[in-house]
Design a protein around this motif. Structure first.
Motif, PDB file in Angstrom:
ATOM      1  N   ALA A 113       0.839  -1.202   0.000  1.00 11.95           N
ATOM      2  CA  ALA A 113       0.000   0.000   0.000  1.00 11.95           C
ATOM      3  C   ALA A 113       0.875   1.254   0.000  1.00 11.95           C
ATOM      4  O   ALA A 113       0.634   2.210  -0.750  1.00 11.95           O
ATOM      5  N   ALA A 114       1.928   1.189   0.858  1.00 18.25           N
ATOM      6  CA  ALA A 114       2.807   2.347   0.940  1.00 18.25           C
ATOM      7  C   ALA A 114       3.481   2.607  -0.399  1.00 18.25           C
ATOM      8  O   ALA A 114       3.601   3.756  -0.846  1.00 18.25           O
ATOM      9  N   LYS A 115       3.922   1.511  -1.049  1.00 17.37           N
ATOM     10  CA  LYS A 115       4.571   1.653  -2.365  1.00 17.37           C
ATOM     11  C   LYS A 115       3.629   2.287  -3.376  1.00 17.37           C
ATOM     12  O   LYS A 115       3.996   3.213  -4.120  1.00 17.37           O
ATOM     13  N   ALA A 116       2.386   1.760  -3.394  1.00 18.09           N
ATOM     14  CA  ALA A 116       1.401   2.265  -4.358  1.00 18.09           C
ATOM     15  C   ALA A 116       1.129   3.750  -4.105  1.00 18.09           C
ATOM     16  O   ALA A 116       1.122   4.583  -5.022  1.00 18.09           O
ATOM     17  N   ASP A 117       0.957   4.063  -2.822  1.00 23.52           N
ATOM     18  CA  ASP A 117       0.683   5.444  -2.432  1.00 23.52           C
ATOM     19  C   ASP A 117       1.812   6.357  -2.884  1.00 23.52           C
ATOM     20  O   ASP A 117       1.595   7.432  -3.482  1.00 23.52           O
ATOM     21  N   GLU A 118       3.047   5.870  -2.616  1.00 18.63           N
ATOM     22  CA  GLU A 118       4.233   6.639  -2.971  1.00 18.63           C
ATOM     23  C   GLU A 118       4.280   6.895  -4.482  1.00 18.63           C
ATOM     24  O   GLU A 118       4.566   8.007  -4.941  1.00 18.63           O
ATOM     25  N   ALA A 119       3.966   5.823  -5.231  1.00 21.89           N
ATOM     26  CA  ALA A 119       4.002   5.932  -6.701  1.00 21.89           C
ATOM     27  C   ALA A 119       2.988   6.975  -7.176  1.00 21.89           C
ATOM     28  O   ALA A 119       3.293   7.843  -8.003  1.00 21.89           O
ATOM     29  N   THR A 120       1.753   6.925  -6.625  1.00 23.97           N
ATOM     30  CA  THR A 120       0.721   7.891  -7.036  1.00 23.97           C
ATOM     31  C   THR A 120       1.172   9.317  -6.737  1.00 23.97           C
ATOM     32  O   THR A 120       1.053  10.230  -7.561  1.00 23.97           O
ATOM     33  N   ARG A 121       1.718   9.448  -5.505  1.00 20.37           N
ATOM     34  CA  ARG A 121       2.093  10.801  -5.100  1.00 20.37           C
ATOM     35  C   ARG A 121       3.223  11.351  -5.978  1.00 20.37           C
ATOM     36  O   ARG A 121       3.200  12.511  -6.416  1.00 20.37           O
ATOM     37  N   SER A 122       4.203  10.475  -6.257  1.00 14.61           N
ATOM     38  CA  SER A 122       5.308  10.998  -7.078  1.00 14.61           C
ATOM     39  C   SER A 122       4.843  11.292  -8.501  1.00 14.61           C
ATOM     40  O   SER A 122       5.310  12.240  -9.136  1.00 14.61           O
ATOM     41  N   ALA A 123       3.865  10.482  -8.988  1.00 19.20           N
ATOM     42  CA  ALA A 123       3.325  10.748 -10.332  1.00 19.20           C
ATOM     43  C   ALA A 123       2.631  12.114 -10.370  1.00 19.20           C
ATOM     44  O   ALA A 123       2.843  12.929 -11.292  1.00 19.20           O
ATOM     45  N   ALA A 124       1.819  12.346  -9.295  1.00 19.52           N
ATOM     46  CA  ALA A 124       1.100  13.621  -9.237  1.00 19.52           C
ATOM     47  C   ALA A 124       2.079  14.799  -9.191  1.00 19.52           C
ATOM     48  O   ALA A 124       1.914  15.818  -9.890  1.00 19.52           O
ATOM     49  N   LEU A 125       3.141  14.588  -8.352  1.00 18.28           N
ATOM     50  CA  LEU A 125       4.143  15.644  -8.225  1.00 18.28           C
ATOM     51  C   LEU A 125       4.812  15.925  -9.574  1.00 18.28           C
ATOM     52  O   LEU A 125       4.976  17.094  -9.981  1.00 18.28           O
ATOM     53  N   ASN A 126       5.172  14.841 -10.258  1.00 17.01           N
ATOM     54  CA  ASN A 126       5.792  14.978 -11.576  1.00 17.01           C
ATOM     55  C   ASN A 126       4.903  15.767 -12.530  1.00 17.01           C
ATOM     56  O   ASN A 126       5.352  16.673 -13.238  1.00 17.01           O
ATOM     57  N   ARG A 128       2.528  17.816 -11.788  1.00 19.90           N
ATOM     58  CA  ARG A 128       2.407  19.211 -11.401  1.00 19.90           C
ATOM     59  C   ARG A 128       3.658  19.984 -11.829  1.00 19.90           C
ATOM     60  O   ARG A 128       3.594  21.086 -12.391  1.00 19.90           O
ATOM     61  N   LEU A 129       4.813  19.327 -11.584  1.00 20.70           N
ATOM     62  CA  LEU A 129       6.068  19.996 -11.933  1.00 20.70           C
ATOM     63  C   LEU A 129       6.159  20.240 -13.449  1.00 20.70           C
ATOM     64  O   LEU A 129       6.575  21.310 -13.908  1.00 20.70           O
ATOM     65  N   GLU A 130       5.725  19.224 -14.215  1.00 18.58           N
ATOM     66  CA  GLU A 130       5.792  19.374 -15.677  1.00 18.58           C
ATOM     67  C   GLU A 130       4.869  20.492 -16.166  1.00 18.58           C
ATOM     68  O   GLU A 130       5.212  21.286 -17.056  1.00 18.58           O
ATOM     69  N   ALA A 131       3.665  20.535 -15.514  1.00 19.44           N
ATOM     70  CA  ALA A 131       2.717  21.583 -15.902  1.00 19.44           C
ATOM     71  C   ALA A 131       3.307  22.958 -15.627  1.00 19.44           C
ATOM     72  O   ALA A 131       3.260  23.878 -16.473  1.00 19.44           O
ATOM     73  N   GLN A 132       3.944  23.053 -14.418  1.00 15.08           N
ATOM     74  CA  GLN A 132       4.540  24.346 -14.053  1.00 15.08           C
ATOM     75  C   GLN A 132       5.659  24.701 -15.027  1.00 15.08           C
ATOM     76  O   GLN A 132       5.815  25.853 -15.470  1.00 15.08           O
ATOM     77  N   LEU A 133       6.440  23.616 -15.374  1.00 14.29           N
ATOM     78  CA  LEU A 133       7.544  23.830 -16.322  1.00 14.29           C
ATOM     79  C   LEU A 133       7.033  24.351 -17.660  1.00 14.29           C
ATOM     80  O   LEU A 133       7.553  25.333 -18.219  1.00 14.29           O
ATOM     81  N   ALA A 134       5.963  23.697 -18.152  1.00 12.94           N
ATOM     82  CA  ALA A 134       5.410  24.082 -19.455  1.00 12.94           C
ATOM     83  C   ALA A 134       4.907  25.521 -19.411  1.00 12.94           C
ATOM     84  O   ALA A 134       5.141  26.332 -20.320  1.00 12.94           O
ATOM     85  N   GLN A 135       4.246  25.816 -18.276  1.00 15.06           N
ATOM     86  CA  GLN A 135       3.694  27.172 -18.130  1.00 15.06           C
ATOM     87  C   GLN A 135       4.806  28.214 -18.149  1.00 15.06           C
ATOM     88  O   GLN A 135       4.728  29.254 -18.836  1.00 15.06           O
ATOM     89  N   ALA A 136       5.876  27.840 -17.401  1.00 16.31           N
ATOM     90  CA  ALA A 136       7.008  28.763 -17.320  1.00 16.31           C
ATOM     91  C   ALA A 136       7.616  28.983 -18.701  1.00 16.31           C
ATOM     92  O   ALA A 136       7.920  30.111 -19.095  1.00 16.31           O
TER      93      ALA A 136
END
Lengths: 194, 248
Positions: A113-126, A128-136
């Motif tokens: 569960a922890a692994k899955a959670d971690e994977a989802t969170r890092s995907a979301a972070l990625n 978000r970061l990519e969106a911010q990058l594109a916007q920038a």
């Protein structure tokens, strides 16, 4: 039995002793006490026998029987207790094994569960970061375009001013624009028609 | 005791006791019999009074005596031995305490009187004969006919068997009587030696000490004999009872 001859020898040795002349008191049957002790003894023995038989010995017998019964009961109780204890021990062993496997399952589930959670969170972070990058990037290119647009206008006005001073006559505006665009394009700063 | 004269036998002489009782023939001998019986009953009565699961000293003694005689009966006589247990117990303790009490100074040893031991033996022989007759009826007399012997020899062997059966009266009674008497005579003789030699001056002191040492050893020996002879009397009674019950 072995001492009987020895006693005879002793009596023979003692025979000359004057006191023996009186004879053995045990054989003095002229003394009524010698036989009277037998009648007294018979009475005492019978009373002794009856008291021992009816009173004394049963006292011992009951205590011995009680003790034997008590010991047998204790042994039975101990055997039963041992069986119970064995069963309880087996139960505990089984419970420990069950608890261990349960815990193992829980641990691996939690890890998954922890692994899955971690994977989802890092995907979301990625994401978000990519969106911010594109916007920038977009903002950067917009800013750049704006800056370049301003540069062309400034260059056109500067060139017109320079031409007017040098020639003394205003330069044709279409020509100025065309030359500035060509010069900027030649430097690779902006496309000719941008 | 006068010096130079050893009076080893007067210790066995009977004297009337307790006035009126003495006139009825009561002497030291019945007194010690009563003490022996009383002591045994006291051990059984007082010892077993706590009825403890874990016995104290006196209760352990009572139980030890009980189990000792009980095992002797059941092992020697067999299953039927239990019926004779009270008799053997009484007989054994009567003789045992009679012998042991006799070792005390100034106490009387009633087992040193042939009249007493013979009376006890007559009781045993009559009892075994009655038991044999009661169990086997007339078949009991086959006890005197040895098995597997030529019929020709029977006229010789049957009287021998009967004689050996009757000789129990002598062997059983004289064994106890002679053992007890010999021991007490020896104690008295060596005791007299101590007094005579000790009074004979300096030279006599060493032999007097030796005689005293011998007497000390004899006391221990007499204690052994007292227990052993009581045991022998009881175990032979058991063997005779076994013969009466099982016919060999």
């Amino acid at each position: 039995m072995r001492r009987f001859p020895a006693s005879l020898v002793l009596l023979a040795l003692l025979a000359p002793v004057p006191a023996l002349a009186n004879g053995m008191p045990q054989l003095a049957f002229n003394n009524p006490l010698t036989l009277d002790q037998v009648w007294w003894g018979a009475g005492i023995f019978v009373v002794f026998l009856l008291l021992a038989w009816k009173w004394g010995l049963p006292r011992v017998a009951t205590v011995l029987e009680d003790r034997a019964a008590h010991i047998a009961a204790d042994l039975d109780a101990a055997r039963a207790a041992k069986a119970t204890a064995d069963a309880a021990a087996a139960e505990v062993t089984a419970a420990i094994a069950a608890a261990r496997s349960e815990a193992q399952t829980a641990i691996s589930a939690a890890v998954e569960a922890a692994k899955a959670d971690e994977a989802t969170r890092s995907a979301a972070l990625n994401a978000r970061l990519e969106a911010q990058l594109a916007q920038a990037e977009q903002q950067i290119s917009a800013a750049r375009a704006a800056a370049l647009g301003a540069l062309r206008q400034v260059a056109g006005e500067t060139a017109a001013t320079v031409v007017a001073r040098l020639t003394g006559a205003p330069a044709p505006p279409g020509r100025i624009d065309q030359e500035v665009a060509a010069a900027l394009a030649a430097r690779g700063i902006v496309e000719s028609h941008a | 005791m006068a010096a130079g004269k050893i009076d080893a036998l007067s210790q066995f002489a009977l004297h009337p006791m307790f006035g009126e009782l003495g006139r009825m023939g009561f002497s030291q001998s019945p007194l010690m019999m009563a003490v022996a019986a009383g002591l045994t009953l006291l051990i059984l009565g007082v010892g077993m009074a706590p009825r403890a699961m874990v016995p104290g000293r006196l209760q352990a003694a009572a139980e030890l005596l009980y189990e000792f005689v009980y095992n002797m009966c059941s092992e020697t006589i067999g299953e039927e031995g239990r019926r004779f247990f009270p008799f053997v117990f009484t007989l054994f303790l009567f003789i045992l305490f009679g012998n042991l009490l006799g070792v005390f100074p100034y106490f009387f040893t009633f087992t040193s009187h042939i009249a007493v031991t013979l009376a006890l033996t007559i009781v045993v022989v009559v009892l075994t004969t009655v038991v044999g007759l009661a169990i086997h009826k007339l078949h009991f007399f086959s006890y005197f006919v040895p098995e597997g012997v030529p019929k020709l020899l029977l006229p010789l062997l049957v009287p021998i068997e009967i004689l050996s059966y009757l000789s129990r009266l002598i062997s059983l009674s004289v064994r106890l009587f002679a053992n007890m008497m010999a021991g007490h005579v020896m104690l008295e003789v060596f005791g007299a030696f101590v007094i005579m030699l000790g009074g004979a001056g300096l030279l006599g002191l060493l032999p007097a000490g030796l005689a005293l040492g011998v007497n000390t050893v004899l006391i221990g020996f007499e204690l052994l004999v007292a227990v052993l002879q009581a045991y022998v009397f009881a175990i032979l009674t058991c063997i005779y009872l076994h013969d009466a019950v099982h016919l060999h």
